[in-house]
Scaffold this motif. Structure first.
Motif, mmCIF file in Angstrom:
data_model
loop_
_atom_site.group_PDB
_atom_site.id
_atom_site.type_symbol
_atom_site.label_atom_id
_atom_site.label_comp_id
_atom_site.label_asym_id
_atom_site.label_seq_id
_atom_site.Cartn_x
_atom_site.Cartn_y
_atom_site.Cartn_z
ATOM 1 N N SER A 179 0.837 -1.196 0.000
ATOM 2 C CA SER A 179 0.000 0.000 0.000
ATOM 3 C C SER A 179 0.872 1.244 0.000
ATOM 4 O O SER A 179 2.010 1.222 0.445
ATOM 5 C CB SER A 179 -0.906 0.017 1.239
ATOM 6 N N SER A 222 -3.689 -3.275 -9.738
ATOM 7 C CA SER A 222 -3.546 -2.087 -8.890
ATOM 8 C C SER A 222 -4.859 -1.337 -8.871
ATOM 9 O O SER A 222 -5.671 -1.432 -9.808
ATOM 10 C CB SER A 222 -2.413 -1.181 -9.394
ATOM 11 N N CYS A 262 -13.611 -3.084 1.166
ATOM 12 C CA CYS A 262 -13.093 -2.021 2.029
ATOM 13 C C CYS A 262 -13.825 -2.047 3.365
ATOM 14 O O CYS A 262 -15.060 -2.051 3.409
ATOM 15 C CB CYS A 262 -13.278 -0.669 1.344
ATOM 16 N N VAL A 291 -5.434 5.909 -0.914
ATOM 17 C CA VAL A 291 -4.580 4.734 -0.745
ATOM 18 C C VAL A 291 -4.429 4.050 -2.103
ATOM 19 O O VAL A 291 -5.416 3.795 -2.794
ATOM 20 C CB VAL A 291 -5.180 3.735 0.271
ATOM 21 N N LEU A 343 -3.143 0.635 -3.878
ATOM 22 C CA LEU A 343 -2.814 -0.768 -3.616
ATOM 23 C C LEU A 343 -2.254 -1.410 -4.871
ATOM 24 O O LEU A 343 -2.716 -1.127 -5.986
ATOM 25 C CB LEU A 343 -4.065 -1.548 -3.180
ATOM 26 N N VAL A 379 -4.165 -0.154 6.708
ATOM 27 C CA VAL A 379 -3.535 1.164 6.575
ATOM 28 C C VAL A 379 -4.245 2.156 7.497
ATOM 29 O O VAL A 379 -5.382 1.931 7.933
ATOM 30 C CB VAL A 379 -3.596 1.694 5.124
ATOM 31 N N ASN A 437 4.352 2.629 6.453
ATOM 32 C CA ASN A 437 3.403 2.743 5.347
ATOM 33 C C ASN A 437 4.030 3.378 4.111
ATOM 34 O O ASN A 437 3.328 3.736 3.163
ATOM 35 C CB ASN A 437 2.183 3.573 5.764
ATOM 36 N N VAL A 450 -4.718 -5.847 3.569
ATOM 37 C CA VAL A 450 -3.751 -4.782 3.845
ATOM 38 C C VAL A 450 -4.388 -3.824 4.841
ATOM 39 O O VAL A 450 -5.528 -3.383 4.646
ATOM 40 C CB VAL A 450 -3.379 -4.016 2.559
#
Length: 732
Positions: free
Chosen positions: A82, A141, A111, A89, A91, A178, A506, A176
């Protein structure tokens, strides 16, 4: 089976033979001449089967032909990473190792918004936007925008194919976690008009849909229609204002924006309102005369009072405009006057007592709240440690701690705390955050947020070749955003370099080390002139070296060098050239060559930052905008700087490579710590430095040099030798 033709036919009887398929074979149609073996991952147990059954955990779509193998859902995507940019964000991931035997693999992004205290998560909701889309993704992506600030998110990336919906088992995904950063508020969307007179318009509005923090104030910009170059700004902490002093019967355009600690949000759309027309009184109306007389008399008295007040202020040598604390107002003509109330940097050196600056801009922390765990480095004034900070009513969290060594002088103490006085004035997700200072006990300490990955140059060297171009551009975007914030505050860093950028887990980059920094004057053309002192030559603009003049434009030059450092994974700018050689070469118009595998768009931006005329260099807001466009359109990063032009464009003034710098290929490889490849080079005919000089990246791959980091090291070394001294720079 034998089928006989009935009697009565005049033709001879015909015997037709039909094959019965045994187990493990099938015949999709009775007209098929022969049986087919069951395709992979399918079977039959009965004779005369017209199709094969799928094995356990394998499936077939209705549209799949019976001759097609049974397939299964894909495994989870791999190595998801990420890149957090304020409330966006990005990815990226690697396709699953097992596609299930199908080619119709796509991706779905789930999400979830998570509560850090309870650990419970809920679906993000419809306000989150996915670029290009949330479901049916074909590329590996995606970018999520319009997330909430300072919020924990979990993203689950699931690979799906044509039979995923038939699988009763658990979903296969990679997750992931974040945490988003602070962000500016969203635009004000609703504005209502209130009372309107011939000289004033009252307005009210609603708070932005996404404030992303506490609204500190609103800025209202208005101007007479078609007179946009002459406008007025009103600042208010309330959601209503009255604009007065307007022309009767005229249309005015209003725009409003909100400000939080992260800065200003975007202006609202334009709202147009019109003042009331002048009411013409009858000239014969004598009753108006006494009112006019009284008005004129009162006006004269008020004017006298104002003049007297101003004169008395001058005699005291000081005058201060009295303002409503809830509302500030300033007029602009052609946009050249500085906005009132916009936060600007205050140089701590202007304070008669430096301790006052420290206490004004930095919070005092009790030493008992700090736990020092280990030493992680050494600074100019003492050790740098990692530890934990526990403030009352808050959870304990990791911090970095700079300590002032024992036996310090008062000047050292002032200089040490001076950095805290500077840092404490900044509040931005890409500027290192000051937690506070310890001055009332020993050791004296500066406490900042902890950045797990340390300095950017060291981090990149340790992870040579390990990041995608998009990740590197994300790092550069964060640095540019932090520098835009500093520039907007009228602040010049003077020592922008990858060693002074810190990076967290991050991959968020934050500008740090404000020891050399100084402030700009109000005039945008003004520059700070130093009186001697060390200058980081390799990162410094030519006008700053020659005349000791530093501006935001000289910081842009330094930013171009940081871009080069990032794209070359921490390579030293200008390699082993001396500072004097660097100064001479840059003054003659030569620039660093493109790093290996660098997108052409990024290298062009570097060259723009290295324009000799500082007024021709891009501003930081333009750099941020440009990098945002590249991130949103990754295909624009696929065009690389032509490998041959990287050398052909170089100025070659000195003798050829191999003229004595290294006596043998083995000596050269040992010098760059690549001695393991000596035997391979020799066996393939590269026995002299002249032969080695012709090596290309394809040659290295053919020789078995497959590690990207090793390829880059060898090619950069060759290029460095080819462009000794000024030979290593592209002429502008």
């Amino acid at each position: 089976e034998r089928v006989l033709v009935p009697r009565g036919w005049k033709k001879k009887p015909v015997v037709l033979l039909f094959t019965v398929c045994r187990p493990g074979f099938f015949k999709a149609s009775p007209h098929s001449p022969s049986c087919s073996k069951c395709p992979p991952h399918s079977y039959t147990l009965d004779e005369a089967s017209t199709s094969c059954l799928c094995e356990e955990h394998y499936f077939r779509r209705e549209s799949d032909p019976p001759t097609m193998a049974c397939t299964r859902p894909p495994s989870a995507p791999r190595s998801a990473i990420s890149n957090v940019n304020e409330t966006s964000v990005f990815l990226e991931w690697i396709p699953p190792a097992d596609t299930g035997g199908r080619k119709d693999v796509s991706y779905y992004i789930a999400c979830k918004k998570c509560n850090s205290h309870s650990g419970l998560c809920e679906a993000c909701g419809g306000h989150v936007r996915y670029l290009p889309q949330q479901t049916g993704l074909k590329n590996t992506s995606v970018m999520m925008v319009d997330l909430l600030a300072h919020t924990n998110y979990t993203f689950e990336i699931e690979a799906v194919n044509g039979v995923s919906d038939q699988n009763p088992g658990a979903r296969q995904f990679v997750s992931v976690n974040v945490t988003t950063n602070q962000a500016a508020p969203s635009p004000v969307s609703s504005v209502k008009k209130g009372k309107i007179t011939k000289n004033s318009i009252s307005l009210s509005w609603q708070e932005p849909d996404r404030p992303n923090g506490i609204i500190l104030e609103y800025e209202i910009k208005y101007f007479e229609k078609d007179q946009e170059t002459s406008y007025t700004i009103i600042k208010s902490k309330e959601t209503m204002i009255t604009a007065d002093g307007l022309k009767p019967g005229s249309a005015y355009v209003f725009q409003i924006r909100a400000r939080t600690a992260a800065g200003y949000g975007g202006f609202s759309r334009r709202f147009e309102f019109e003042t009331s027309p002048v009411s013409v009184a009858a000239s014969s109306d004598q009753s108006q005369i006494p009112i006019i007389v009284v008005s004129v008399t009162v006006g004269v008295i008020l004017l006298a009072v104002v003049i007297g007040f101003l004169l008395s202020g001058r005699r005291c040598g000081y005058s201060k405009a009295k303002q409503d604390p809830e509302e500030e107002k300033m007029h602009f003509h052609n946009g050249h006057i500085k906005l009132p109330g916009v936060r600007t940097y205050i140089d701590p050196h202007t304070y008669e007592d430096p301790n006052q600056a420290v206490h004004e801009f930095a919070k005092e922390i009790e030493a008992s709240c700090i736990t020092i765990e280990r030493v992680i480095g050494a600074g100019e004034f003492g050790e740098v440690c990692s530890g934990r900070l526990k403030l009352q009513g808050k959870r304990e969290f990791p911090v970095a701690i700079k300590t002032l060594k024992v036996g310090y002088t008062e000047k050292q103490r002032r200089d040490f705390l001076g950095e805290a006085s500077i840092m404490g004035q900044f509040d931005h997700p890409n500027i290192i955050h000051l937690e506070g200072v310890v001055t009332k006990s020993k050791p004296v300490m500066i406490v900042t947020e902890y950045m797990e990955n340390g300095s950017l140059d060291t981090f990149l060297k340790k992870n040579d070749g390990q990041f995608t171009v998009i990740q590197l551009v994300g790092m550069l975007r964060g640095i540019a955003s932090g520098m835009k914030y500093l520039s907007d505050m009228g602040y010049v860093h003077r020592d922008l370099a990858a060693r002074n950028i810190l990076i967290n887990s991050n991959l968020v980059c934050k500008v740090s080390d404000f020891g050399l920094s100084r402030v700009l004057e109000d005039d945008p053309e003004a520059a700070y002139t130093t009186r001697g002192g060390k200058i980081p030559i390799r990162w410094t603009a030519p006008e700053a070296i020659a005349f000791r003049k530093f501006t935001s434009a000289s910081d842009v030059w330094s930013y171009g060098i940081v871009m080069w450092e990032v794209m070359s994974y921490g390579e030293r700018p200008y390699w082993e050239m001396t500072n004097q050689d660097v100064i001479k070469a840059v003054e003659e118009g030569y620039r660093l060559p493109s790093p290996m595998d660098c997108p052409a768009a990024l290298y062009q931006l570097m060259l723009d930052c290295w324009q000799k005329d500082r007024n021709s260099r891009p501003k930081f807001d333009e750099i941020v905008s440009m990098l945002d466009k590249l991130i949103r359109n990754p295909s624009s990063l696929k065009t690389l700087v032509n490998a041959s032009s990287r050398v052909s464009n170089l100025l070659v003034e000195h003798s050829p490579v191999g003229s004595g710098a290294y006596r043998s290929v083995g000596e050269w490889l040992e010098a760059i710590k690549m001695g393991r490849y000596t035997e391979i080079f020799m066996e393939n005919g590269y026995s002299s430095m002249d032969a080695v000089a012709q090596v290309t990246l394809e040659d290295l791959r053919r020789l078995g040099v497959t590690l990207v980091g090793h390829q880059k090291k060898i090619m950069n070394s060759l290029q460095e030798m080819k462009v000794q001294l000024v030979n290593g720079m592209v002429p502008l």
